[in-house]
Structures are given as C-alpha cells and as structure tokens.
Design a protein around this motif. Structure first.
Motif, PDB file in Angstrom:
ATOM      1  N   CYS A  54       0.821  -1.210   0.000  1.00  0.00           N
ATOM      2  CA  CYS A  54       0.000   0.000   0.000  1.00  0.00           C
ATOM      3  C   CYS A  54       0.858   1.264   0.000  1.00  0.00           C
ATOM      4  CB  CYS A  54      -0.932   0.012   1.212  1.00  0.00           C
ATOM      5  SG  CYS A  54      -0.086   0.161   2.803  1.00  0.00           S
ATOM      6  N   GLY A  55       2.167   1.118   0.170  1.00  0.00           N
ATOM      7  CA  GLY A  55       3.076   2.258   0.137  1.00  0.00           C
ATOM      8  C   GLY A  55       3.438   2.789   1.510  1.00  0.00           C
ATOM      9  N   GLU A  56       2.875   2.236   2.558  1.00  0.00           N
ATOM     10  CA  GLU A  56       3.137   2.686   3.918  1.00  0.00           C
ATOM     11  C   GLU A  56       4.434   2.067   4.435  1.00  0.00           C
ATOM     12  OE1 GLU A  56       2.204   4.811   7.407  1.00  0.00           O
ATOM     13  OE2 GLU A  56       1.229   4.843   5.468  1.00  0.00           O
ATOM     14  N   ALA A  57       5.239   2.844   5.138  1.00  0.00           N
ATOM     15  CA  ALA A  57       6.468   2.338   5.740  1.00  0.00           C
ATOM     16  C   ALA A  57       6.127   1.632   7.045  1.00  0.00           C
ATOM     17  CB  ALA A  57       7.434   3.478   6.013  1.00  0.00           C
ATOM     18  N   SER A  58       6.729   0.449   7.266  1.00  0.00           N
ATOM     19  CA  SER A  58       6.511  -0.289   8.499  1.00  0.00           C
ATOM     20  C   SER A  58       7.764  -1.093   8.814  1.00  0.00           C
ATOM     21  CB  SER A  58       5.296  -1.209   8.377  1.00  0.00           C
ATOM     22  OG  SER A  58       5.535  -2.198   7.414  1.00  0.00           O
TER      23      SER A  58
END
Length: 62
Positions: free
Chosen positions: A32-36
């Motif tokens: 989704c493009g979110e950094a984690s």
C-alpha cells in the motif's frame, strides 16, 4: 589507581566506540506504500506477506 601513560588517539577511540551506535530500524514499504517495520503487520492496511490479518476501518466504510 592506574592511569594511562599516553593519550588515546581519535582512531583508537573511534575503533573502541564503533559498536556503541544506535542501529537504525529496518524499515520496509508495504504494497500500500506505507512504511513499516519488517516482520510485522502493516499498520495502515493490516496485511503481512500479502495476507490480510486485520481489517482496516477504510475497508469497512466501503
């Protein structure tokens, strides 16, 4: 009490302190493009290794 006979050079001091740094966290980017953080469920979309584990509130609103 023992005292050093010579001044410790910057190089020797740096070599001794080389392991004292704070490691940077291993950040990956989800589909989704979110950094984690790696090996953890994405806080944005709730997926881990292309499987959905947590239903997000955005999915329920649709």
């Amino acid at each position: 009490m023992a005292l050093p006979k010579k001044k410790t050079s910057r190089s020797k001091k740096g070599m001794r302190r080389s392991h004292d740094h704070i490691p940077a966290p291993n950040v990956i980017y989800c589909d989704c493009g979110e950094a984690s953080l790696s090996h953890r469920v994405c806080p944005q979309c709730g997926t881990y290794r292309s499987r959905t584990y947590i239903k997000s509130t955005a999915d329920e609103a649709d």
